[in-house]
Design a protein around this motif. Structure first.
Motif, short mmCIF file in Angstrom:
data_model
loop_
_atom_site.label_atom_id
_atom_site.label_comp_id
_atom_site.label_asym_id
_atom_site.label_seq_id
_atom_site.Cartn_x
_atom_site.Cartn_y
_atom_site.Cartn_z
N UNK A 175 -1.55 12.68 -6.73
CA UNK A 175 -0.33 12.00 -7.34
C UNK A 175 -0.16 10.41 -7.91
N UNK A 176 -1.21 9.51 -8.36
CA UNK A 176 -2.12 8.90 -8.61
C UNK A 176 -0.43 8.67 -9.98
N UNK A 179 -0.32 -0.48 -4.27
CA UNK A 179 -1.95 -0.46 -4.00
C UNK A 179 -2.38 0.58 -3.89
N UNK A 180 -2.77 1.98 -4.65
CA UNK A 180 -2.74 3.05 -4.60
C UNK A 180 -4.25 3.40 -3.65
N UNK A 240 0.64 -0.93 -0.03
CA UNK A 240 0.31 0.26 0.15
C UNK A 240 1.00 1.23 0.11
N UNK A 241 0.60 2.12 -0.78
CA UNK A 241 1.97 3.16 -1.41
C UNK A 241 0.39 4.51 -1.30
N UNK A 242 0.53 5.32 -0.16
CA UNK A 242 -0.56 6.23 -0.23
C UNK A 242 -0.19 7.50 -1.53
N UNK A 243 1.25 7.97 -0.64
CA UNK A 243 1.85 9.21 -0.95
C UNK A 243 3.12 9.04 -1.05
#
Length: 359
Positions: A244-245, A232-233, A193-196
């Motif tokens: 940032x997508x 996983x955005x 998981x990578x949110x930002x």
């Protein structure tokens, strides 16, 4: 309105700022001054870990929104403290707060591997991929001390049982050899998981989770070991992380990720007021704009719990965001869909002296 925080409690790297009661509680607590002028001693809020001895470890579900029907969660609660975490409301079932209690009162299941072997060894058991990390992160900080995951992975490896993982915990790299063994038999892939990519934002929003740079390193090292990785955005937060997508997808692809997915922000039950409170503390000038955009994809509400909608959202804005994601994924060369895991080799591991099969 959330209750005020305990003024005698000092917080360090916590997502929530308060301890609201869960929705099942009959009473609410309110602090009142006792009239004494003796100052209370300030104390640092520490993480508490207790153990649980459950009768089973595999959780079943029939949700049409997820691609698995069984999962394992070695922990309840998560010290990562991500303010948006959809699992926070699960602490309400324990009589605890989805706020600070969720990230400071952790329940561990040290017998998970033994229970798993007993359950998959039953004659009635039908094999299908087991999902790890579906509620709380199995590689949260306390795992580096308790080491529950290696036992689980050894059981799955010995029984040739397919498994998937969602994590943002760096301790996954401790077990890279076990994951590589499973991957060599086409029995696993891992979602990171990578949110930002903004380290400052990540620190405020996910206070005890690894930095974005560390998560890219996790993708890189797992990929080098032969483990297929999905970036996983998630969650995609309008205004805040949604711009940032494309850059997240590009950075993860360069690090070796083969698959990619996105999930828009979900704010079920007690998460919505906690997230609103976080916005007012950390991004007050953007709070109204962000929540207006959230409601635009949730039918005018903070959350839409309906099956088929809760992981996708609705409305023109989320459709445009999803289109951006799909175009970037295609341009960067990510694989479409997911990897089919092999269940054909599943079976009881041979014991010493057993006659082995020729095939």
């Amino acid at each position: 309105m959330l209750p005020p925080r305990d003024p005698d409690e000092r917080l360090k790297a916590r997502g929530s700022d308060t301890r609201p009661e869960g929705r099942f509680e009959l009473y609410q607590r309110q602090r009142e001054h006792d009239g004494w002028d003796i100052p209370e001693e300030e104390r640092l809020l520490q993480t508490e870990v207790v153990t649980e001895q459950p009768r089973s470890i595999i959780t079943r579900n029939s949700s049409p929104d997820v691609p698995f029907d069984r999962s394992i969660n070695p922990y309840r609660g998560c010290e990562h403290g991500c303010i948006y975490c959809y699992a926070r409301p699960s602490h309400a079932y324990l009589g605890l707060s989805p706020g600070l209690d969720f990230e400071t009162k952790i329940t561990a299941k040290p017998d998970a591997a033994k229970l798993l072997e007993r359950e998959i060894g039953r004659p009635s058991y039908k094999v299908a991929p087991i999902a790890l990390g579906t509620n709380t992160d199995p590689y949260q900080p306390i795992e580096s001390k308790l080491a529950i995951m290696p036992g689980i992975l050894r059981v799955l490896r010995d029984w040739n049982h397919p498994v998937t993982l969602v994590t943002r915990g760096r301790t996954v790299l401790r077990d890279v050899d076990l994951w590589a063994e499973l991957a060599a038999k086409d029995m696993t892939f891992i979602g990171i998981s990578l949110t930002t990519l903004d380290a400052g934002l990540a620190r405020a929003m996910e206070p005890r989770a690894p930095t974005p740079e560390t998560r890219l390193k996790m993708i890189r090292e797992l990929s080098r070991a032969g483990v297929p990785v999905r970036v996983m955005v998630a969650p995609v937060i309008p205004v805040l992380t949604e711009p940032e997508i494309e850059t997240i997808l590009a950075a993860a692809r360069e690090a070796g990720a083969k698959m990619a997915s996105m999930i828009p922000l979900r704010l079920p039950y007690e998460v919505a007021p906690l997230f609103r409170d976080w916005l007012e503390r950390h991004r007050p000038g953007m709070a109204a704009h962000i929540m207006n955009r959230v409601q635009a994809m949730r039918g005018g509400k903070d959350n839409d719990p309906r099956f088929g909608h809760r992981f996708r959202g609705e409305g023109i804005e989320i459709k445009l965001t999803q289109q951006r994601f799909r175009l970037a994924r295609k341009r960067l060369g990510y694989s479409e869909g997911s990897i089919a895991l092999d269940s054909s080799r599943f079976g009881r591991p041979p014991k010493a002296g057993d006659q082995l099969s020729l095939f």
